[in-house]
Design a protein around this motif. Structure first.
Motif, PDB file in Angstrom:
ATOM      1  N   GLU A   1       0.820  -1.201   0.000  1.00  0.00           N
ATOM      2  CA  GLU A   1       0.000   0.000   0.000  1.00  0.00           C
ATOM      3  C   GLU A   1       0.861   1.261   0.000  1.00  0.00           C
ATOM      4  O   GLU A   1       1.794   1.394   0.789  1.00  0.00           O
ATOM      5  CB  GLU A   1      -0.923   0.028   1.221  1.00  0.00           C
ATOM      6  CG  GLU A   1      -2.022  -1.020   1.191  1.00  0.00           C
ATOM      7  CD  GLU A   1      -3.004  -0.873   2.333  1.00  0.00           C
ATOM      8  OE1 GLU A   1      -4.188  -0.637   2.064  1.00  0.00           O
ATOM      9  OE2 GLU A   1      -2.570  -0.979   3.491  1.00  0.00           O
ATOM     10  N   ASN A   2       0.538   2.166  -0.919  1.00  0.00           N
ATOM     11  CA  ASN A   2       1.063   3.536  -0.922  1.00  0.00           C
ATOM     12  C   ASN A   2       2.591   3.608  -0.891  1.00  0.00           C
ATOM     13  O   ASN A   2       3.173   4.380  -0.133  1.00  0.00           O
ATOM     14  CB  ASN A   2       0.482   4.325   0.260  1.00  0.00           C
ATOM     15  CG  ASN A   2      -1.034   4.412   0.207  1.00  0.00           C
ATOM     16  OD1 ASN A   2      -1.624   4.443  -0.878  1.00  0.00           O
ATOM     17  ND2 ASN A   2      -1.661   4.435   1.362  1.00  0.00           N
ATOM     18  N   ALA A   3       3.223   2.801  -1.717  1.00  0.00           N
ATOM     19  CA  ALA A   3       4.674   2.928  -1.897  1.00  0.00           C
ATOM     20  C   ALA A   3       4.958   4.094  -2.835  1.00  0.00           C
ATOM     21  O   ALA A   3       4.229   4.305  -3.808  1.00  0.00           O
ATOM     22  CB  ALA A   3       5.249   1.633  -2.466  1.00  0.00           C
ATOM     23  N   GLU A   4       6.010   4.859  -2.552  1.00  0.00           N
ATOM     24  CA  GLU A   4       6.277   6.064  -3.323  1.00  0.00           C
ATOM     25  C   GLU A   4       7.599   5.975  -4.087  1.00  0.00           C
ATOM     26  O   GLU A   4       8.557   5.346  -3.636  1.00  0.00           O
ATOM     27  CB  GLU A   4       6.326   7.292  -2.403  1.00  0.00           C
ATOM     28  CG  GLU A   4       4.999   7.607  -1.744  1.00  0.00           C
ATOM     29  CD  GLU A   4       5.040   8.919  -0.966  1.00  0.00           C
ATOM     30  OE1 GLU A   4       6.098   9.591  -0.969  1.00  0.00           O
ATOM     31  OE2 GLU A   4       4.009   9.282  -0.358  1.00  0.00           O
ATOM     32  N   ILE A   5       7.598   6.611  -5.254  1.00  0.00           N
ATOM     33  CA  ILE A   5       8.826   6.788  -6.024  1.00  0.00           C
ATOM     34  C   ILE A   5       8.760   8.153  -6.701  1.00  0.00           C
ATOM     35  O   ILE A   5       7.699   8.559  -7.182  1.00  0.00           O
ATOM     36  CB  ILE A   5       9.029   5.657  -7.066  1.00  0.00           C
ATOM     37  CG1 ILE A   5      10.337   5.873  -7.838  1.00  0.00           C
ATOM     38  CG2 ILE A   5       7.843   5.535  -8.001  1.00  0.00           C
ATOM     39  CD1 ILE A   5      10.679   4.716  -8.768  1.00  0.00           C
ATOM     40  N   LYS A   6       9.873   8.877  -6.705  1.00  0.00           N
ATOM     41  CA  LYS A   6       9.925  10.215  -7.292  1.00  0.00           C
ATOM     42  C   LYS A   6      10.800  10.214  -8.532  1.00  0.00           C
ATOM     43  O   LYS A   6      11.875   9.607  -8.551  1.00  0.00           O
ATOM     44  CB  LYS A   6      10.482  11.225  -6.285  1.00  0.00           C
ATOM     45  CG  LYS A   6      10.498  12.660  -6.814  1.00  0.00           C
ATOM     46  CD  LYS A   6      10.938  13.652  -5.740  1.00  0.00           C
ATOM     47  CE  LYS A   6      12.417  13.610  -5.515  1.00  0.00           C
ATOM     48  NZ  LYS A   6      12.885  14.693  -4.623  1.00  0.00           N
ATOM     49  N   ILE A   7      10.307  10.876  -9.580  1.00  0.00           N
ATOM     50  CA  ILE A   7      11.107  11.069 -10.789  1.00  0.00           C
ATOM     51  C   ILE A   7      11.179  12.570 -11.081  1.00  0.00           C
ATOM     52  O   ILE A   7      10.373  13.357 -10.567  1.00  0.00           O
ATOM     53  CB  ILE A   7      10.537  10.284 -11.996  1.00  0.00           C
ATOM     54  CG1 ILE A   7       9.094  10.701 -12.318  1.00  0.00           C
ATOM     55  CG2 ILE A   7      10.573   8.783 -11.725  1.00  0.00           C
ATOM     56  CD1 ILE A   7       8.969  11.700 -13.396  1.00  0.00           C
ATOM     57  N   ASN A   8      12.154  12.964 -11.907  1.00  0.00           N
ATOM     58  CA  ASN A   8      12.368  14.379 -12.225  1.00  0.00           C
ATOM     59  C   ASN A   8      12.317  14.589 -13.730  1.00  0.00           C
ATOM     60  O   ASN A   8      13.038  13.919 -14.483  1.00  0.00           O
ATOM     61  CB  ASN A   8      13.725  14.846 -11.685  1.00  0.00           C
ATOM     62  CG  ASN A   8      13.828  14.677 -10.192  1.00  0.00           C
ATOM     63  OD1 ASN A   8      13.184  15.386  -9.424  1.00  0.00           O
ATOM     64  ND2 ASN A   8      14.632  13.715  -9.762  1.00  0.00           N
ATOM     65  N   LEU A   9      11.454  15.498 -14.159  1.00  0.00           N
ATOM     66  CA  LEU A   9      11.309  15.816 -15.578  1.00  0.00           C
ATOM     67  C   LEU A   9      11.885  17.198 -15.859  1.00  0.00           C
ATOM     68  O   LEU A   9      11.570  18.169 -15.159  1.00  0.00           O
ATOM     69  CB  LEU A   9       9.829  15.794 -15.973  1.00  0.00           C
ATOM     70  CG  LEU A   9       9.126  14.429 -15.915  1.00  0.00           C
ATOM     71  CD1 LEU A   9       7.623  14.614 -15.983  1.00  0.00           C
ATOM     72  CD2 LEU A   9       9.600  13.540 -17.050  1.00  0.00           C
ATOM     73  N   LEU A  10      12.736  17.299 -16.870  1.00  0.00           N
ATOM     74  CA  LEU A  10      13.305  18.590 -17.291  1.00  0.00           C
ATOM     75  C   LEU A  10      13.494  18.551 -18.804  1.00  0.00           C
ATOM     76  O   LEU A  10      14.573  18.296 -19.319  1.00  0.00           O
ATOM     77  CB  LEU A  10      14.643  18.844 -16.582  1.00  0.00           C
ATOM     78  CG  LEU A  10      15.334  20.177 -16.864  1.00  0.00           C
ATOM     79  CD1 LEU A  10      14.390  21.348 -16.640  1.00  0.00           C
ATOM     80  CD2 LEU A  10      16.573  20.335 -16.010  1.00  0.00           C
ATOM     81  N   ARG A  11      12.389  18.818 -19.517  1.00  0.00           N
ATOM     82  CA  ARG A  11      12.405  18.690 -20.976  1.00  0.00           C
ATOM     83  C   ARG A  11      12.548  20.029 -21.681  1.00  0.00           C
ATOM     84  O   ARG A  11      12.914  20.071 -22.847  1.00  0.00           O
ATOM     85  CB  ARG A  11      11.106  18.006 -21.430  1.00  0.00           C
ATOM     86  CG  ARG A  11      11.003  16.556 -20.971  1.00  0.00           C
ATOM     87  CD  ARG A  11       9.575  16.104 -20.895  1.00  0.00           C
ATOM     88  NE  ARG A  11       8.854  16.864 -19.871  1.00  0.00           N
ATOM     89  CZ  ARG A  11       7.594  16.633 -19.520  1.00  0.00           C
ATOM     90  NH1 ARG A  11       6.926  15.667 -20.127  1.00  0.00           N
ATOM     91  NH2 ARG A  11       6.990  17.356 -18.594  1.00  0.00           N
ATOM     92  N   GLU A  12      12.230  21.135 -21.008  1.00  0.00           N
ATOM     93  CA  GLU A  12      12.397  22.463 -21.583  1.00  0.00           C
ATOM     94  C   GLU A  12      13.575  23.147 -20.915  1.00  0.00           C
ATOM     95  O   GLU A  12      13.612  23.286 -19.695  1.00  0.00           O
ATOM     96  CB  GLU A  12      11.124  23.303 -21.387  1.00  0.00           C
ATOM     97  CG  GLU A  12       9.955  22.849 -22.232  1.00  0.00           C
ATOM     98  CD  GLU A  12       8.808  23.842 -22.172  1.00  0.00           C
ATOM     99  OE1 GLU A  12       9.090  25.047 -22.368  1.00  0.00           O
ATOM    100  OE2 GLU A  12       7.677  23.426 -21.920  1.00  0.00           O
ATOM    101  N   PHE A  13      14.516  23.605 -21.730  1.00  0.00           N
ATOM    102  CA  PHE A  13      15.701  24.236 -21.183  1.00  0.00           C
ATOM    103  C   PHE A  13      15.543  25.754 -21.183  1.00  0.00           C
ATOM    104  O   PHE A  13      14.658  26.302 -21.846  1.00  0.00           O
ATOM    105  CB  PHE A  13      16.934  23.800 -21.980  1.00  0.00           C
ATOM    106  CG  PHE A  13      17.252  22.349 -21.773  1.00  0.00           C
ATOM    107  CD1 PHE A  13      18.019  21.948 -20.698  1.00  0.00           C
ATOM    108  CD2 PHE A  13      16.730  21.377 -22.618  1.00  0.00           C
ATOM    109  CE1 PHE A  13      18.290  20.616 -20.482  1.00  0.00           C
ATOM    110  CE2 PHE A  13      16.996  20.037 -22.412  1.00  0.00           C
ATOM    111  CZ  PHE A  13      17.787  19.656 -21.337  1.00  0.00           C
TER     112      PHE A  13
END
Length: 231
Positions: A183-195
């Motif tokens: 239940e409710n396991a978390e993972i974080k990702i980072n998006l940086l597509r516009e410079f």
């Protein structure tokens, strides 16, 4: 047998806690004993028609008649929908890997991974025994809103186009094939597509002739417009 919390695999039958069995009529006129065998050894005498299994092992039933003739019958011979006579107890919760895969491009800056193009984010759920029940997987954001995704063999596929640049936290719940719940396991990702983008806004008075600009002060003052939408 009771089918609650049971998953029949190719080589093993998985149970969450135990599995209850019921035998058909036993001819007590000729049958003297019915015994439960695990890994070749007698572990219990079956009184009546019912017995339970709650430990790992290769199981059989030994039937002995009044003349002391014995026969061992494998569990998957008694219950033909079983692919194997081996029972595996599965009490382990599924696990969400903290390392997501990505089909687009990425870069690491100061030990932080950034996805720099659009692509498919692939979260990985792992279960070393009965396996992930794909239909049980639910992915939400931090606000509790469902995120559109597809799941195949424990791999959760999410389109990065659903999100703006920045940090995105996925909250994942899932169940394995015998009912153990993550239940409710978390993972974080980072998006940086516009410079960062910079354009000229204004400058002090100059005279331009073809490819050269002239000014009659000691310095040329320039004002820029620009943004960096995340970092």
């Amino acid at each position: 047998y009771s089918r609650d919390s049971v998953f029949i695999g190719e080589n093993f039958t998985y149970v969450k806690d135990k599995i209850d069995f019921t035998l058909s009529d036993i001819n007590t006129d000729v049958v003297k004993t019915v015994e439960l065998i695990r890994d070749g050894s007698v572990i219990d005498v079956i009184e009546g028609k019912e017995f339970s299994v709650s430990e790992n092992g290769d199981y059989a039933i030994r039937v002995t008649d009044i003349l002391d003739n014995s026969k061992d019958i494998k569990l998957n011979e008694l219950f033909t929908d079983f692919n194997s006579s081996i029972i595996t107890v599965d009490k382990e919760l599924p696990v969400l890997s903290q390392y997501a895969d990505f089909t687009g491009e990425s870069v690491v800056v100061d030990d932080v991974l950034y996805y720099t193009t659009d692509g498919t984010i692939q979260l990985k759920l792992e279960d070393g025994k009965s396996g992930i029940k794909d239909s049980s997987v639910v992915v939400k954001n931090k606000d509790g809103e469902n995120i559109n995704c597809t799941v195949e063999n424990g791999v959760v596929n999410i389109d990065s186009k659903l999100f703006e640049d920045g940090s995105v936290v996925f909250v994942v719940s899932a169940m394995d094939n015998v009912g153990n719940v993550l239940e409710n396991a978390e993972i974080k990702i980072n998006l940086l597509r516009e410079f960062p983008n910079i354009v000229g806004k204004s400058h002090s008075r100059v005279y331009s002739n073809e490819n050269t600009s002239y000014f009659n002060t000691d310095t040329l003052e320039i004002s820029l417009n620009g943004y960096d939408n995340y970092k």
